[in-house]
Scaffold this motif. Structure first.
Motif, short mmCIF file in Angstrom:
data_model
loop_
_atom_site.label_atom_id
_atom_site.label_comp_id
_atom_site.label_asym_id
_atom_site.label_seq_id
_atom_site.Cartn_x
_atom_site.Cartn_y
_atom_site.Cartn_z
N GLU A 17 5.99 29.46 47.12
CA GLU A 17 6.25 28.03 47.13
C GLU A 17 5.61 27.33 45.92
OE1 GLU A 17 4.92 29.65 49.86
OE2 GLU A 17 6.79 29.77 50.99
N VAL A 20 7.61 28.22 42.83
CA VAL A 20 8.86 27.46 42.78
C VAL A 20 8.59 26.04 42.31
CG1 VAL A 20 10.69 26.46 44.20
CG2 VAL A 20 10.10 28.87 44.46
N ARG A 21 7.56 25.41 42.88
CA ARG A 21 7.21 24.04 42.48
C ARG A 21 6.91 23.94 40.99
NH1 ARG A 21 4.62 23.67 47.54
NH2 ARG A 21 2.62 24.26 46.64
N TRP A 25 10.08 30.92 37.71
CA TRP A 25 11.03 31.83 38.37
C TRP A 25 10.79 33.28 37.99
CZ3 TRP A 25 13.41 30.30 42.51
CH2 TRP A 25 13.52 28.92 42.72
N VAL A 28 8.29 34.41 40.50
CA VAL A 28 8.92 34.54 41.82
C VAL A 28 9.60 35.90 41.89
CG1 VAL A 28 10.69 33.65 43.39
CG2 VAL A 28 9.22 32.05 42.14
N LEU A 45 18.05 31.87 46.15
CA LEU A 45 17.15 31.23 45.18
C LEU A 45 17.35 29.73 45.15
CD1 LEU A 45 17.35 33.74 42.19
CD2 LEU A 45 15.43 33.40 43.76
N LEU A 48 15.61 27.56 47.53
CA LEU A 48 14.19 27.30 47.23
C LEU A 48 14.04 26.13 46.26
CD1 LEU A 48 12.94 30.97 46.71
CD2 LEU A 48 12.59 29.52 48.72
N GLY A 49 14.99 26.00 45.36
CA GLY A 49 14.92 24.95 44.34
C GLY A 49 15.91 25.23 43.23
N ALA A 51 16.99 27.02 40.66
CA ALA A 51 16.60 28.35 40.22
C ALA A 51 17.05 28.67 38.80
CB ALA A 51 17.17 29.39 41.18
N TYR A 56 14.25 34.91 36.96
CA TYR A 56 14.00 35.63 38.21
C TYR A 56 14.34 37.10 38.06
CZ TYR A 56 14.34 37.30 42.98
OH TYR A 56 14.17 38.04 44.12
#
Length: 109
Positions: A17, A20-21, A25, A28, A45, A48-49, A51, A56
């Motif tokens: 979390e 992500v904030r 990525w 993550v 993804l 979560l936000g 992305a 990632y």
């Protein structure tokens, strides 16, 4: 050796979390890969936000390459960590699975 495998399994000091904030990525993906989890889909993804799937994917591949070291697979299985098959396409994938299975069998006794 145990310390090194623990570093690979739990090396991420930030929660997903928090990553992500901060928009990290790459980390993550690295976290998912180094803990042996299957890669998240773009849809997952984006829940979560906003992305960055390229970052990632790069992080995930780096994490999987570290996780899939057959020298640590036995300890991963012995620790009761389930294997999701993320190493199957790698050159040492079969060796990793065999070593993990050996540890898992001992854990399950």
């Amino acid at each position: 050796m145990l310390l090194v495998s623990a570093t690979f399994l739990f090396g991420c000091s930030s929660s997903v979390e928090e990553l992500v904030r901060s928009g990290d990525w790459y980390q993550v993906g690295y976290h998912d890969g180094v803990t042996g989890h299957s890669s998240r889909s773009i849809k997952e993804l984006n829940t979560l936000g906003q992305a960055n799937s390229g970052d990632y994917d790069r992080g995930y591949l780096q994490g999987v390459n570290e996780y899939c070291n057959p020298n640590f697979a036995y300890q991963i299985g012995l620790s009761g960590n389930y294997y999701e098959g993320v190493c199957e396409s790698l050159p040492d994938g079969q060796k990793f699975r065999m070593e993990w299975q050996r540890g898992w069998n001992e854990y399950s006794r």
